[in-house]
Design an enzyme around this catalytic site. Sequence first.
Site, PDB file in Angstrom:
ATOM      1  N   GLY A   1     -27.957   3.710  24.137  1.00 15.38           N
ATOM      2  CA  GLY A   1     -29.179   3.363  23.436  1.00 15.38           C
ATOM      3  C   GLY A   1     -28.860   2.724  22.103  1.00 15.38           C
ATOM      4  O   GLY A   1     -28.971   1.516  21.926  1.00 15.38           O
TER       5      GLY A   1
ATOM      6  N   GLY B   1     -56.875  22.277  11.399  1.00 11.75           N
ATOM      7  CA  GLY B   1     -56.637  23.606  11.933  1.00 11.75           C
ATOM      8  C   GLY B   1     -56.422  23.567  13.437  1.00 11.75           C
ATOM      9  O   GLY B   1     -55.790  22.662  13.977  1.00 11.75           O
TER      10      GLY B   1
ATOM     11  N   GLU C   1     -36.525   1.108  19.097  1.00 13.63           N
ATOM     12  CA  GLU C   1     -36.233  -0.001  18.183  1.00 13.63           C
ATOM     13  C   GLU C   1     -35.382   0.457  16.995  1.00 13.63           C
ATOM     14  O   GLU C   1     -35.495  -0.061  15.886  1.00 13.63           O
ATOM     15  CB  GLU C   1     -37.515  -0.678  17.664  1.00 13.63           C
ATOM     16  CG  GLU C   1     -38.613  -0.888  18.671  1.00 13.63           C
ATOM     17  CD  GLU C   1     -38.237  -1.876  19.766  1.00 13.63           C
ATOM     18  OE1 GLU C   1     -37.104  -2.365  19.763  1.00 13.63           O
ATOM     19  OE2 GLU C   1     -39.074  -2.141  20.627  1.00 13.63           O
TER      20      GLU C   1
ATOM     21  N   THR D   1     -33.181   4.280  15.833  1.00 13.66           N
ATOM     22  CA  THR D   1     -33.479   5.621  15.355  1.00 13.66           C
ATOM     23  C   THR D   1     -33.436   5.668  13.828  1.00 13.66           C
ATOM     24  O   THR D   1     -32.961   4.737  13.166  1.00 13.66           O
ATOM     25  CB  THR D   1     -32.460   6.628  15.903  1.00 13.66           C
ATOM     26  OG1 THR D   1     -31.163   6.299  15.367  1.00 13.66           O
ATOM     27  CG2 THR D   1     -32.400   6.592  17.425  1.00 13.66           C
TER      28      THR D   1
END
Length: 398
Positions: A151, A353, A377, A379
């Site tokens: 990757g 909440g 695109e 990390t």
Amino acid sequence: MSAPSATKPPSFDPDDPLGLDDLLDPEDLAIRDTVRAWAADRILPHIAGWYESGELPGIRELARELGTLGALGMSLTGYGCAGATAVQYGLACLELEAADSGIRSLVSVQGSLAMYAIHRYGSEEQKQRWLPGMATGEIIGCFGLTEPDHGSDPAGMRTHARRSGDDWILTGRKMWITNGSVAGVAVVWAGTDDGIRGFLVPAGTAGFSAPEIKHKWSLRASVTSELVLDDVRLPADAVLPGVTGLRGPLGCLSHARYGIVWGSMGAARASFESALQYARTREQFGRPIGGFQLTQAKLADMAVELHKGILLAHHLGRRMDAGRLRAEQISFGKLNNVREAIEICRTSRTILGANGISLEYPVMRHATNLESVLTYEGTVEMHQLVLGKALTGLDAFR
């Protein structure tokens, strides 16, 4: 020295606290408002159900509608593309991602990756064959770079192309490919004896398949696929002639990352607006929770980061339009804006909440989508290292 003008400033606008609309011209505003209206009509009434079911029905019809808007290959010129400015394209990304990150991803992959690769590196024949249909949305494209084992280090890709006479034979796999199973053409990057090259693989080519990836908890209203290339034979003119090496796919990624700088602020804006409206109406201890100091502190901090991020995106867009935007500056924007967008979503959830986890509100959907946007695109770590190298002159990647 002349006295300062006594013109009274306009009223404070909670939707635009910095007056950033003053930076936009009438055409910019018209494009932004057109995309916002389309998303409100075609996406927002259905997106919670699509996300819950994990599908994007009618994607081909949506693509054609986006083509009619001029949103596909929006900043490209010729071949039926709109030729919009970088800022106008960014505004469209912001409005699309304010609806859902999956919709912006559809547009980004189509225009900034697949179409951009063909427009920038393709032959005239390739451009004429593919770009007009992609600009109208009649043809959907995808971009095959990431692999199951590679990757952040695309140089290690295992997908390979070898010559067979005048033809090419492609073998390998790509993973996490947006639009893959609905694409009419895939831009696939593969190693060759001469370096990394890009190939145009039409859907239906023997040996090529794109099974859809299921069981995602993020980008659920988006088509994500694997690309399988099993001795796929392509003619000599399937290769993109304009580039060899990693600078080809990385150039495309820079263009897509720019859209994310804007788009992430759309997800943040939608979450902030939901929290602000909720804080004005939700009552506890006898009054709206927006009247308590801790809630106001959260809202103020979120507004500051949101509009700083939009201002940063606008600055980068003007630099891109002037031909002065560097890849390191895009990394600056992607790193900051996605990271801040996730924090805005998480803080918005605390204001809502328990209601914050319900799909009745967009906050949790945007938060989970942004977990993918944070990774794809580039990390966080990769963009930190890009900036670290630019700042120190020392390469820490290897």
